[in-house]
Design an enzyme around this catalytic site. Structure first.
Site, PDB file in Angstrom:
ATOM      1  N   SER A  15       0.659  -1.321   0.071  1.00  0.00           N
ATOM      2  CA  SER A  15      -0.004   0.010   0.007  1.00  0.00           C
ATOM      3  C   SER A  15       0.943   1.350   0.031  1.00  0.00           C
ATOM      4  O   SER A  15       1.992   1.442   0.884  1.00  0.00           O
ATOM      5  CB  SER A  15      -0.939   0.096   1.126  1.00  0.00           C
ATOM      6  OG  SER A  15      -1.510   1.402   1.528  1.00  0.00           O
ATOM      7  N   TYR A  22      -1.933  -1.297  10.149  1.00  0.00           N
ATOM      8  CA  TYR A  22      -2.103  -1.510   8.690  1.00  0.00           C
ATOM      9  C   TYR A  22      -0.851  -1.021   8.100  1.00  0.00           C
ATOM     10  O   TYR A  22      -0.085  -1.840   7.046  1.00  0.00           O
ATOM     11  CB  TYR A  22      -3.302  -1.094   7.944  1.00  0.00           C
ATOM     12  CG  TYR A  22      -3.560  -1.034   6.514  1.00  0.00           C
ATOM     13  CD1 TYR A  22      -3.995  -2.196   6.154  1.00  0.00           C
ATOM     14  CD2 TYR A  22      -3.220  -0.063   5.654  1.00  0.00           C
ATOM     15  CE1 TYR A  22      -4.141  -2.358   4.736  1.00  0.00           C
ATOM     16  CE2 TYR A  22      -3.249  -0.246   4.158  1.00  0.00           C
ATOM     17  CZ  TYR A  22      -3.852  -1.640   3.852  1.00  0.00           C
ATOM     18  OH  TYR A  22      -4.161  -1.707   2.744  1.00  0.00           O
TER      19      TYR A  22
END
Length: 254
Positions: free
Chosen positions: A148, A161
């Site tokens: 990401s 995350y």
């Protein structure tokens, strides 16, 4: 493109987290490019329904149940995928959880951190290892890990995350060296904020921030990421490994 002459004709690919969002978009594009796909997801009924929908269009898509928090489920899924596909040429490690979204670091619970790391990091590692023998046997195996761009710019209030996706980038490089002896490529894709179910919790202000600071100033949709995944799975990328490709419209230029 005609699936018989597609970029991935003859490729057998397992996509984790494939029941919706990016994973489903990847699976459909792989199938439309001539590949045979297994979508594996904890939402097994949804995965089966989506596989049936795509199969009704004449695409070669199958579904399996997968819990990335359970090592035995991972091993079973990898084994069943190889049986269904008759081998394995590609693995897309897309399955992940966010869970920590919107929570500042000082309020993040240990249990949440552990779950995110278990699913996103340990799950990616174990699935790759479970598929490694089949990918080596293929002679043209390819692993695509979903990172990401939050790990590239340090998105706030998303610590677990972000940390997990940073780990994915590092793991990609190490696994590329370990699996290279079997001619298996391992690359990572880092999408930006994409309009999928998993990002529905993201505040509108964050969406505007992304749009305003991208070189390409619009929302990102799943189809924007598919080309990079297809490339990494294809024979065009046979000498590309250990790399990170940021696909985010120029929000972060890696």
């Amino acid at each position: 493109m005609d699936a018989m002459n597609g970029l991935l004709t003859g490729k057998r690919v397992l996509v984790t987290g494939g029941a919706r969002g990016l994973g489903l978009a990847f699976a459909e594009r792989i199938a439309r490019e001539g590949g045979t796909v297994v979508i594996a997801d904890l939402r097994d009924e949804l995965a089966a329904a989506e596989a049936a929908r795509l199969a009704a269009e004449g695409l070669a898509v199958h579904a399996l149940s997968l819990d990335l928090a359970d090592p035995e489920s991972i091993r079973s899924c990898a084994r069943q995928a190889c049986e269904v596909l008759g081998g394995l040429d590609g693995l897309v490690n897309n399955g992940a959880v966010t869970d920590s979204g919107g929570v500042p670091a000082e309020e993040l619970e240990v249990a949440t951190w552990d779950r995110v790391m278990t699913v996103n990091v340990r799950g990616t590692w174990l699935m790759t290892i479970a598929c490694a023998a089949a990918l080596r046997a293929s002679g043209r195996g390819a692993v695509v890990n979903l990172a990401s761009d939050t790990a590239l710019w340090g998105a706030p209030r998303l610590l677990a995350y972000v940390a997990s996706k940073g780990a994915i980038v590092a793991m990609t490089r190490s696994l590329a060296r370990e699996l290279g002896d079997g001619s298996v490529t391992v690359n990572a894709i880092a999408p930006g904020l994409t309009l999928v179910e998993a990002t529905e919790y993201v505040p509108e202000a964050r969406h505007r921030l992304y749009i305003e600071q991208r070189a390409l100033q619009r929302e990102q949709v799943p189809e924007d990421v598919c080309g990079a995944v297809l490339f990494c799975l294809s024979d065009l990328a046979r000498f590309t490994t250990g790399q990170l490709l940021a696909v985010n419209g120029g929000f972060v230029m890696n």
